[in-house]
Design a protein around this motif. Structure first.
Motif, PDB file in Angstrom:
ATOM      1  N   LYS A  55     -24.439   2.919  14.426  1.00  0.00           N
ATOM      2  CA  LYS A  55     -25.798   2.941  13.878  1.00  0.00           C
ATOM      3  C   LYS A  55     -26.781   2.245  14.811  1.00  0.00           C
ATOM      4  CE  LYS A  55     -28.414   1.546   9.766  1.00  0.00           C
ATOM      5  NZ  LYS A  55     -28.337   0.901   8.426  1.00  0.00           N
ATOM      6  N   ASN A  56     -26.306   1.204  15.501  1.00  0.00           N
ATOM      7  CA  ASN A  56     -27.200   0.391  16.336  1.00  0.00           C
ATOM      8  C   ASN A  56     -26.958   0.600  17.829  1.00  0.00           C
ATOM      9  OD1 ASN A  56     -28.589  -1.606  14.269  1.00  0.00           O
ATOM     10  ND2 ASN A  56     -26.424  -1.508  13.691  1.00  0.00           N
ATOM     11  N   TRP A  57     -26.374   1.723  18.195  1.00  0.00           N
ATOM     12  CA  TRP A  57     -25.989   1.909  19.591  1.00  0.00           C
ATOM     13  C   TRP A  57     -27.179   1.906  20.537  1.00  0.00           C
ATOM     14  CZ3 TRP A  57     -27.023   5.913  23.053  1.00  0.00           C
ATOM     15  CH2 TRP A  57     -27.665   7.042  22.541  1.00  0.00           C
ATOM     16  N   LYS A  58     -28.305   2.398  20.111  1.00  0.00           N
ATOM     17  CA  LYS A  58     -29.475   2.431  20.984  1.00  0.00           C
ATOM     18  C   LYS A  58     -30.012   1.022  21.249  1.00  0.00           C
ATOM     19  CE  LYS A  58     -31.046   7.121  19.925  1.00  0.00           C
ATOM     20  NZ  LYS A  58     -32.161   7.967  19.417  1.00  0.00           N
ATOM     21  N   THR A  59     -29.966   0.180  20.219  1.00  0.00           N
ATOM     22  CA  THR A  59     -30.399  -1.216  20.408  1.00  0.00           C
ATOM     23  C   THR A  59     -29.493  -1.906  21.418  1.00  0.00           C
ATOM     24  OG1 THR A  59     -31.228  -1.318  18.134  1.00  0.00           O
ATOM     25  CG2 THR A  59     -30.766  -3.412  19.249  1.00  0.00           C
ATOM     26  N   ILE A  60     -28.195  -1.686  21.268  1.00  0.00           N
ATOM     27  CA  ILE A  60     -27.232  -2.282  22.202  1.00  0.00           C
ATOM     28  C   ILE A  60     -27.466  -1.739  23.606  1.00  0.00           C
ATOM     29  CG2 ILE A  60     -24.783  -2.511  22.742  1.00  0.00           C
ATOM     30  CD1 ILE A  60     -24.235  -2.175  19.712  1.00  0.00           C
ATOM     31  N   ARG A  61     -27.708  -0.428  23.712  1.00  0.00           N
ATOM     32  CA  ARG A  61     -27.950   0.194  25.022  1.00  0.00           C
ATOM     33  C   ARG A  61     -29.192  -0.378  25.689  1.00  0.00           C
ATOM     34  NH1 ARG A  61     -30.403   5.982  24.752  1.00  0.00           N
ATOM     35  NH2 ARG A  61     -32.060   4.594  24.008  1.00  0.00           N
ATOM     36  N   ASP A  62     -30.268  -0.520  24.928  1.00  0.00           N
ATOM     37  CA  ASP A  62     -31.521  -1.002  25.513  1.00  0.00           C
ATOM     38  C   ASP A  62     -31.371  -2.426  26.045  1.00  0.00           C
ATOM     39  OD1 ASP A  62     -32.609   1.420  24.864  1.00  0.00           O
ATOM     40  OD2 ASP A  62     -33.651   0.701  23.062  1.00  0.00           O
ATOM     41  N   GLU A  63     -30.674  -3.291  25.273  1.00  0.00           N
ATOM     42  CA  GLU A  63     -30.471  -4.664  25.759  1.00  0.00           C
ATOM     43  C   GLU A  63     -29.594  -4.658  27.000  1.00  0.00           C
ATOM     44  OE1 GLU A  63     -31.130  -7.762  22.079  1.00  0.00           O
ATOM     45  OE2 GLU A  63     -29.063  -7.133  22.512  1.00  0.00           O
ATOM     46  N   ALA A  64     -28.591  -3.779  27.035  1.00  0.00           N
ATOM     47  CA  ALA A  64     -27.707  -3.705  28.198  1.00  0.00           C
ATOM     48  C   ALA A  64     -28.470  -3.261  29.437  1.00  0.00           C
ATOM     49  CB  ALA A  64     -26.552  -2.750  27.911  1.00  0.00           C
ATOM     50  N   LEU A  65     -29.307  -2.255  29.295  1.00  0.00           N
ATOM     51  CA  LEU A  65     -30.088  -1.780  30.438  1.00  0.00           C
ATOM     52  C   LEU A  65     -31.089  -2.827  30.899  1.00  0.00           C
ATOM     53  CD1 LEU A  65     -30.701   1.935  29.335  1.00  0.00           C
ATOM     54  CD2 LEU A  65     -29.184   1.109  31.158  1.00  0.00           C
ATOM     55  N   ALA A  66     -31.639  -3.580  29.934  1.00  0.00           N
ATOM     56  CA  ALA A  66     -32.584  -4.646  30.293  1.00  0.00           C
ATOM     57  C   ALA A  66     -31.883  -5.722  31.127  1.00  0.00           C
ATOM     58  CB  ALA A  66     -33.187  -5.254  29.031  1.00  0.00           C
ATOM     59  N   VAL A  67     -30.660  -6.045  30.737  1.00  0.00           N
ATOM     60  CA  VAL A  67     -29.894  -7.029  31.510  1.00  0.00           C
ATOM     61  C   VAL A  67     -29.678  -6.512  32.927  1.00  0.00           C
ATOM     62  CG1 VAL A  67     -27.663  -8.174  31.734  1.00  0.00           C
ATOM     63  CG2 VAL A  67     -28.761  -8.024  29.497  1.00  0.00           C
ATOM     64  N   MET A  68     -29.343  -5.248  33.040  1.00  0.00           N
ATOM     65  CA  MET A  68     -29.093  -4.672  34.367  1.00  0.00           C
ATOM     66  C   MET A  68     -30.368  -4.630  35.189  1.00  0.00           C
ATOM     67  SD  MET A  68     -26.445  -1.550  33.591  1.00  0.00           S
ATOM     68  CE  MET A  68     -26.143  -1.324  35.340  1.00  0.00           C
ATOM     69  N   ASP A  69     -31.490  -4.340  34.572  1.00  0.00           N
ATOM     70  CA  ASP A  69     -32.754  -4.263  35.301  1.00  0.00           C
ATOM     71  C   ASP A  69     -33.197  -5.640  35.783  1.00  0.00           C
ATOM     72  OD1 ASP A  69     -32.853  -1.558  34.935  1.00  0.00           O
ATOM     73  OD2 ASP A  69     -34.164  -1.640  33.181  1.00  0.00           O
ATOM     74  N   ARG A  70     -33.029  -6.656  34.914  1.00  0.00           N
ATOM     75  CA  ARG A  70     -33.484  -7.998  35.276  1.00  0.00           C
ATOM     76  C   ARG A  70     -32.619  -8.605  36.377  1.00  0.00           C
ATOM     77  NH1 ARG A  70     -34.144  -8.642  29.637  1.00  0.00           N
ATOM     78  NH2 ARG A  70     -32.149  -9.750  29.514  1.00  0.00           N
ATOM     79  N   ASN A  71     -31.337  -8.453  36.220  1.00  0.00           N
ATOM     80  CA  ASN A  71     -30.441  -9.090  37.189  1.00  0.00           C
ATOM     81  C   ASN A  71     -29.103  -8.366  37.182  1.00  0.00           C
ATOM     82  OD1 ASN A  71     -29.029 -10.729  38.897  1.00  0.00           O
ATOM     83  ND2 ASN A  71     -29.390 -12.630  37.784  1.00  0.00           N
TER      84      ASN A  71
END
Length: 741
Positions: free
Chosen positions: A575-591
């Motif tokens: 149900k929350n896979w997109k929220t998890i995905r967005d935080e994961a991509l943000a981590v990758m983008d930042r560092n």
């Protein structure tokens, strides 16, 4: 006054009744009554005399423990009455031809033996022929356990001395079992045979093989019985669990059903390097059985040779110790009977009176060792370690005593986690006995325990230079080469070491790493070795090769949410896979650097990074700061966050990556994969002979203790969320008490 009559010679007819005028007869029955009184008086007199003489004997002889004298008499199959009558000449200590009070004092250690040469009543030096003499076993090398325990885990058999908050030494940190699975166990304990008074000696035998490899009651290692098989009910279950158990030994396994994957596989399985087809697999099994028979014959021959070597007895007494042999025997007798405190006092007295006696120091160390176990005291065990060193350093210590004392010292140092001290002790042993290959092999194991693979490698190279056929050294040397990623070089050493069948070589880790090395060079005989490892009880099946297991758990490669019982967790993730995905991509983008490269040597090629939120049931506060919503979501599911044998992490894999076939370390967890960023084609995962693909927003569940393999042949990034959960059949108690991995 009337003369006293002797009751010994008068018959009933000769007894004359007193005259009617007797005062004793007045007012009473003069006939039969007198006989009864006289009989009672006789018995009272006898009892009184016995009591008096018994009291005099105790005081005069200063006898505290008459059981010792009785035991001596029983050992020589003599009647105790002969001891009291002075007819047991074998115990004559002063040469006067009989056994008397002075002899008893010598036997009890209360008086030193008179130096007057051998009298006619003196026993021969070797003692009577009836004495059972335990045989000294040939030196056996330190052996790894049949299957390794998780890093940091201690079994009741391995650690009988409880560490307390006051006296527990700090233990070395556990290593990642999934990466190398190479933690070794402490060397087996030195154990003495049953005490023989006329020939005290040491014994360097490993109980029960190590009790395999078996540890004795003094607290070192005991081999577990063969684990009971669990016949899996589901048609998908591909294992019969005769394997390493972590919940204690069980009865010997019954005949196990064949459940290994030997059927023809799909194209995907074929490209993955899975087990060969039916005919080939049958041939491999036949060959493995033939190899097993040959190795069994070799072991039988080795056992026979070892049996002959056992006839040699260890010599622990030097010339001066023989003069106090009776006192040493008495103290040792107390220790063997479990009177540890009394034995320690006796040996301490001997050390004070004879400070240069190696045997007295060694006995003191053994008594302290026993007392440490009894009191569960690491402080007392540390004293024993010091005393073992004192005994070995005395100038007149016999070679056998030096060997026994230093070996036991090293074992107890390892028990306390003093790995550097154990290495130093074993180095000293090797210096004293440079020709002893077994001691060098033990030193190599100690280096491995310390984490010094280079030191261990050097030792095994020295061993193989002088003993090129030594199987123990070969299998460990091959193990080290593989850890250095020298795959092809490691194979012959691992293979020949296992084929030797020598003690310490039949270990699941060696089968594990040999098979893995063969797979990496494309050699399908890997599955023959996995099959043989399974038949030896190291693996649950050819497919399921984890080493840290709990017996009886349902075993199948792929699971559905309903089968796990964790449907709420699966629903929350999807149900929350997109929220998890967005935080994961943000981590990758930042560092992007926060994604740590895989360091377990599982990749053939490519790039594979991981970002960990929970490890071994512990939350990473720093990582969760970058993914607060994801961590908040997981907090609701203790089956995941509390899984001490798993992880919760993001996994990013770049195009062109291939992960070798491998297995996880334990059957105590299941692994969930939630697809976050999944290319349409080119990404797949195989578990046993079934291959599947990820989907964005969907959860795949598999048991990673089964062989699995991954390909990333797409053109873009693949990103998934990995959530490990406890195996659903584990009880709450098991989840609480199982050690972390």
């Amino acid at each position: 006054m009337a003369p006293k009559k002797s009751p010994k010679t008068h018959s009933p007819k000769e007894a004359k009744p007193p005259s009617s005028g007797s005062k004793k007869a007045a007012g009473g029955d003069a006939g039969a009554g007198t006989g009864a009184k006289y009989s009672a008086f006789t018995w009272l007199a006898v009892l009184a005399l016995l009591g008096v003489w018994s009291s005099v004997a105790v005081v005069y002889f200063d006898i505290v423990d008459y059981d010792s004298v009785i035991a001596r008499a029983q050992e020589f199959r003599s009647n105790f009455s002969q001891v009291l009558q002075g007819k047991l000449r074998a115990y004559d200590a002063d040469g006067d031809g009989d056994f008397d009070a002075e002899d008893a004092k010598v036997l009890l250690g209360l008086k030193e033996k008179t130096s007057r040469g051998r009298g006619r009543g003196q026993p021969p030096e070797d003692g009577p022929a009836e004495l059972a003499r335990a045989q000294e076993p040939a030196e056996e090398r330190s052996a790894y356990r049949r299957a390794a325990r998780p890093p940091g885990e201690e079994s009741a058999e391995e650690r009988p001395v409880a560490s307390t908050a006051e006296n527990s030494p700090a233990m070395s940190e556990a290593e990642d079992a999934d990466s190398e699975i190479q933690a070794a166990v402490p060397l087996p304990a030195f154990v003495e045979d049953d005490f023989v008074a006329d020939d005290p000696r040491g014994d360097t035998e490993h109980l029960g093989g190590e009790d395999a490899d078996a540890v004795d009651t003094s607290g070192v290692l005991v081999e577990e019985a063969s684990s009971q098989e669990t016949v899996v009910e589901s048609a998908k279950d591909l294992t019969s669990s005769k394997w390493t158990r972590e919940d204690g030994p069980s009865a010997e396994a019954e005949a196990e059903p064949r459940s290994e994957p030997v059927e023809a596989q799909s194209e995907t399985a074929g490209e993955s390097g899975g087990p060969p087809a039916v005919d080939s697999a049958k041939d491999d099994v036949t060959n493995s059985k033939s190899t097993q028979d040959e190795e069994a014959a070799k072991r039988t021959a080795a056992d026979e040779t070892k049996g002959k070597a056992k006839k040699k007895k260890a010599k622990l007494l030097n010339a001066s110790d023989k003069s106090i042999k009776a006192e040493l025997d008495a103290a040792e007798k107390l220790r063997k009977k479990g009177k540890v405190e009394a034995a320690l006092r006796a040996f301490e007295t001997l050390v004070q009176r004879h400070p240069e006696s190696p045997r007295a120091h060694y006995g003191k160390a053994q008594a302290e060792d026993d007392l440490a176990e009894k009191q569960r005291s690491n402080d007392m065990l540390q004293k024993a370690i010091g005393s073992y060193g004192d005994a070995a350093e005395l100038p007149d210590a016999t070679p056998d005593l030096v060997r026994a004392a230093l070996k036991r010292r090293a074992e107890r140092q390892q028990f306390l986690g003093r790995m550097r001290g154990a290495v130093a002790t074993l180095e000293r042993l090797v210096q004293v006995f440079p020709e002893d290959v077994g001691l060098k092999n033990d030193l190599g194991v100690a280096y491995l325990l310390l984490g010094d693979n280079k030191g261990a490698k050097k030792v095994y190279e020295e061993v193989l230079a002088v003993a090129p056929g030594d199987g123990f050294a070969k299998v460990h040397y091959g193990f080290i080469l593989k850890s250095e990623n020298k795959i092809a070089e490691s194979i012959p050493f691992l293979k020949e070491g296992l084929e030797s069948g020598e003690p310490g070589t039949d270990d699941g880790r060696f089968y594990f790493h040999l098979g893995d090395a063969l797979q990496r060079v494309g050699d399908q005989s890997a599955y023959r070795w996995y099959q043989l490892g399974h038949e030896r009880g190291h693996f649950a099946s050819v497919w399921q090769r984890s080493l840290y297991n709990v017996d009886g758990l349902k075993a199948q490669p792929w699971w559905t949410p309903n089968e796990t019982g964790y449907t709420e967790l699966v629903k929350a993730l999807e149900k929350n896979w997109k929220t998890i995905r967005d935080e994961a991509l943000a981590v990758m983008d930042r560092n992007t650097g926060q994604f740590v490269p895989e360091e377990e040597n599982l990749r053939e090629k490519g790039e594979w990074g991981q970002y960990t939120l929970w490890q071994q049931g512990k939350k990473s506060a720093t990582s969760c700061q970058a993914a607060p919503k994801t961590c908040s979501l997981l907090e609701r599911f203790p089956e995941a966050t509390g899984c001490k044998r798993g992880q919760i992490k993001l996994s990013a894999m770049r195009p062109g990556t291939h992960v070798w076939p491998h297995t996880g370390p334990t059957n105590c967890r299941l692994r969930m994969h939630l697809g976050l960023v999944v290319p349409k084609r080119g990404c797949r995962i195989r578990c046993t002979d079934q291959t599947r693909e990820w989907e964005e927003g969907k959860v795949l569940i598999f048991d990673d203790s089964f062989e699995h393999e991954v390909w990333q042949d797409a053109d873009t990034l693949r990103l998934i969320f990995i959530v490990d959960v406890w195996h659903p059949q584990l009880t709450a108690y098991q989840r609480q008490t199982l050690s972390a991995i």
